[in-house]
Design a protein around this motif. Sequence first.
Motif, PDB file in Angstrom:
ATOM      1  N   VAL A  39      15.459  14.510   5.326  1.00 30.94           N
ATOM      2  CA  VAL A  39      16.055  13.318   5.943  1.00 30.94           C
ATOM      3  C   VAL A  39      17.552  13.258   5.655  1.00 30.94           C
ATOM      4  N   LEU A  40      17.929  13.503   4.394  1.00 29.01           N
ATOM      5  CA  LEU A  40      19.326  13.374   3.986  1.00 29.01           C
ATOM      6  C   LEU A  40      20.191  14.532   4.446  1.00 29.01           C
ATOM      7  N   TYR A  41      19.641  15.746   4.416  1.00 29.20           N
ATOM      8  CA  TYR A  41      20.472  16.940   4.630  1.00 29.20           C
ATOM      9  C   TYR A  41      20.181  17.697   5.924  1.00 29.20           C
ATOM     10  N   GLU A  42      19.061  17.381   6.585  1.00 30.83           N
ATOM     11  CA  GLU A  42      18.740  18.095   7.827  1.00 30.83           C
ATOM     12  C   GLU A  42      18.559  17.160   9.007  1.00 30.83           C
ATOM     13  N   GLY A  43      18.740  15.851   8.761  1.00 37.47           N
ATOM     14  CA  GLY A  43      18.691  14.890   9.858  1.00 37.47           C
ATOM     15  C   GLY A  43      17.306  14.551  10.367  1.00 37.47           C
ATOM     16  N   LEU A  44      16.255  14.841   9.571  1.00 32.39           N
ATOM     17  CA  LEU A  44      14.899  14.502   9.993  1.00 32.39           C
ATOM     18  C   LEU A  44      14.745  12.984  10.063  1.00 32.39           C
ATOM     19  N   ASP A  45      14.124  12.497  11.134  1.00 36.59           N
ATOM     20  CA  ASP A  45      13.881  11.063  11.266  1.00 36.59           C
ATOM     21  C   ASP A  45      12.938  10.593  10.155  1.00 36.59           C
ATOM     22  N   ILE A  46      13.278   9.483   9.516  1.00 38.13           N
ATOM     23  CA  ILE A  46      12.507   9.015   8.371  1.00 38.13           C
ATOM     24  C   ILE A  46      11.071   8.681   8.754  1.00 38.13           C
ATOM     25  N   LYS A  47      10.841   8.146   9.935  1.00 42.57           N
ATOM     26  CA  LYS A  47       9.475   7.833  10.366  1.00 42.57           C
ATOM     27  C   LYS A  47       8.661   9.108  10.563  1.00 42.57           C
ATOM     28  N   LEU A  48       9.288  10.127  11.092  1.00 45.98           N
ATOM     29  CA  LEU A  48       8.597  11.402  11.271  1.00 45.98           C
ATOM     30  C   LEU A  48       8.290  12.036   9.917  1.00 45.98           C
ATOM     31  N   ALA A  49       9.216  11.882   8.974  1.00 46.96           N
ATOM     32  CA  ALA A  49       8.996  12.427   7.628  1.00 46.96           C
ATOM     33  C   ALA A  49       7.758  11.787   6.986  1.00 46.96           C
ATOM     34  N   ILE A  50       7.612  10.475   7.147  1.00 45.01           N
ATOM     35  CA  ILE A  50       6.446   9.778   6.591  1.00 45.01           C
ATOM     36  C   ILE A  50       5.172  10.261   7.265  1.00 45.01           C
ATOM     37  N   GLN A  51       5.213  10.424   8.569  1.00 40.23           N
ATOM     38  CA  GLN A  51       4.027  10.879   9.284  1.00 40.23           C
ATOM     39  C   GLN A  51       3.623  12.283   8.859  1.00 40.23           C
ATOM     40  N   GLU A  52       4.618  13.151   8.642  1.00 38.06           N
ATOM     41  CA  GLU A  52       4.317  14.508   8.191  1.00 38.06           C
ATOM     42  C   GLU A  52       3.652  14.489   6.811  1.00 38.06           C
ATOM     43  N   LEU A  53       4.093  13.572   5.935  1.00 31.60           N
ATOM     44  CA  LEU A  53       3.457  13.460   4.623  1.00 31.60           C
ATOM     45  C   LEU A  53       2.007  13.002   4.750  1.00 31.60           C
ATOM     46  N   MET A  54       1.765  12.058   5.631  1.00 32.74           N
ATOM     47  CA  MET A  54       0.408  11.550   5.808  1.00 32.74           C
ATOM     48  C   MET A  54      -0.516  12.566   6.476  1.00 32.74           C
ATOM     49  N   ASP A  55       0.055  13.493   7.218  1.00 28.92           N
ATOM     50  CA  ASP A  55      -0.744  14.496   7.931  1.00 28.92           C
ATOM     51  C   ASP A  55      -0.963  15.772   7.139  1.00 28.92           C
ATOM     52  N   ARG A  56      -0.479  15.814   5.887  1.00 26.21           N
ATOM     53  CA  ARG A  56      -0.698  17.008   5.061  1.00 26.21           C
ATOM     54  C   ARG A  56      -2.191  17.204   4.808  1.00 26.21           C
ATOM     55  N   PRO A  57      -2.637  18.447   4.599  1.00 25.01           N
ATOM     56  CA  PRO A  57      -4.055  18.694   4.307  1.00 25.01           C
ATOM     57  C   PRO A  57      -4.503  17.897   3.081  1.00 25.01           C
ATOM     58  N   ASN A  77       0.835  -1.203   0.000  1.00 25.74           N
ATOM     59  CA  ASN A  77       0.000   0.000   0.000  1.00 25.74           C
ATOM     60  C   ASN A  77       0.869   1.251   0.000  1.00 25.74           C
ATOM     61  N   ALA A  78       1.844   1.279   0.894  1.00 27.25           N
ATOM     62  CA  ALA A  78       2.713   2.446   1.023  1.00 27.25           C
ATOM     63  C   ALA A  78       3.548   2.641  -0.244  1.00 27.25           C
ATOM     64  N   LYS A  79       4.026   1.538  -0.807  1.00 27.56           N
ATOM     65  CA  LYS A  79       4.865   1.643  -2.003  1.00 27.56           C
ATOM     66  C   LYS A  79       4.054   2.149  -3.199  1.00 27.56           C
ATOM     67  N   ALA A  80       2.822   1.660  -3.341  1.00 23.04           N
ATOM     68  CA  ALA A  80       1.973   2.121  -4.435  1.00 23.04           C
ATOM     69  C   ALA A  80       1.689   3.618  -4.297  1.00 23.04           C
ATOM     70  N   ALA A  81       1.436   4.060  -3.080  1.00 22.00           N
ATOM     71  CA  ALA A  81       1.194   5.484  -2.840  1.00 22.00           C
ATOM     72  C   ALA A  81       2.422   6.307  -3.218  1.00 22.00           C
ATOM     73  N   LEU A  82       3.588   5.805  -2.819  1.00 26.39           N
ATOM     74  CA  LEU A  82       4.834   6.521  -3.118  1.00 26.39           C
ATOM     75  C   LEU A  82       5.068   6.613  -4.624  1.00 26.39           C
ATOM     76  N   PRO A 137       6.293  17.464  -2.148  1.00 31.86           N
ATOM     77  CA  PRO A 137       6.420  17.112  -0.720  1.00 31.86           C
ATOM     78  C   PRO A 137       7.275  15.883  -0.446  1.00 31.86           C
ATOM     79  N   ILE A 138       7.231  14.873  -1.322  1.00 27.02           N
ATOM     80  CA  ILE A 138       8.056  13.679  -1.086  1.00 27.02           C
ATOM     81  C   ILE A 138       9.533  14.037  -1.237  1.00 27.02           C
ATOM     82  N   THR A 139       9.851  14.753  -2.288  1.00 28.66           N
ATOM     83  CA  THR A 139      11.233  15.183  -2.495  1.00 28.66           C
ATOM     84  C   THR A 139      11.713  16.037  -1.335  1.00 28.66           C
ATOM     85  N   GLU A 140      10.852  16.942  -0.871  1.00 25.92           N
ATOM     86  CA  GLU A 140      11.216  17.800   0.266  1.00 25.92           C
ATOM     87  C   GLU A 140      11.480  16.964   1.516  1.00 25.92           C
TER      88      GLU A 140
END
Length: 337
Positions: free
Chosen positions: A313-331, A213-218, A305-308
């Motif tokens: 994650v790569l350049y600012e040290g954001l946790d990957i799990k938090l990054a996914i949650q932020e994407l899912m919580d977008r309006p 499911n997650a991969k298809a969405a991505l 948003p995915i690229t951002e």
Amino acid sequence: MTKVGVLGAGSWGTALANVAAENGHEVALWTHRPEQAEVINAEHKNPKYLGDNELHAGLWATGDMTQAVDKADIILSVVPTGATRGVAKQLADVLADLDQQVILVAATKGLEPHTYKRVSEILEEEVPASSRNGLAVIAGPSHAEGVVKHDPTLITAVSENLKVAEALQHALTNSNFRVYTGDDIVGAEIGAALKNVIAIAAGALEGLGYDSNAKAALFTRGLAEISRLGQGFGANPVTFMGLSGVGDLFVTATSVHSRNYRAGLQLGQGHTLDEIVENMGMVIEGISTTKVAYELSQKKHVAMPITESIYKVLYEGLDIKLAIQELMDRPVQQEGK
């Protein structure tokens, strides 16, 4: 018989050179490491990049660029994006000394940091028109490992001049390697470069244990981002439904042969970026492309948003799990937006 010069003896450059050699052309593969040329010529293998896979006996490697391109009809540039400009300058000098014109082909999938140039643009800037019979790009779903094992492979040769694209088509097509033609260079190169960013994200999902499911969405939303940015530079949206778009995205974001996918996999498993680069031992184009794509999206005011998230994650040290949650919580919004 056509002479084909290939600049760059990594996995993809070697695989393309091998296809041309199998088609009966005279082929010279240039490497900046003479010891690598010696191994290829003596063993008919490129162990570092392609393991024990046998190469065609007619493929000849050299550390001398003049020897590689002398009397060549077609030259494929397959060095990493970061090295393209320097190698292109060297090529321009060699072609000027030889008083020679060639069809010049960009076969590297990336965008140049700082300038944001596509690889064909770099070649066009550095190799004068007086040394070129044409300029083209090749792209599509084509892992080198599959090509040398003769897996059925389809790519596209793209040029504003159809005759140039057809020359590549005729030189490279065989019963295992089928080449289509096209004219949307911008779309082909944008798709080929940006799919590496989505492939990192796909590997990270695998590393975190997420399912289909997650991969298809991505894949779906990632392709939408690629298309939006490409259209901002004048690309035809239909291109992203083809080999250099969805085709290349699928193979790069699902295969263990993809360095970008493997980098993302390690990212999802908790490795740091420094560890990933050290473990890989080869260029991971998607890492630098992520930064370029993010910066371009900001300049062009294109929502990616995915690229951002991957950039953070790569350049600012954001946790990957938090990054996914932020994407899912977008309006929420309409899908086509």
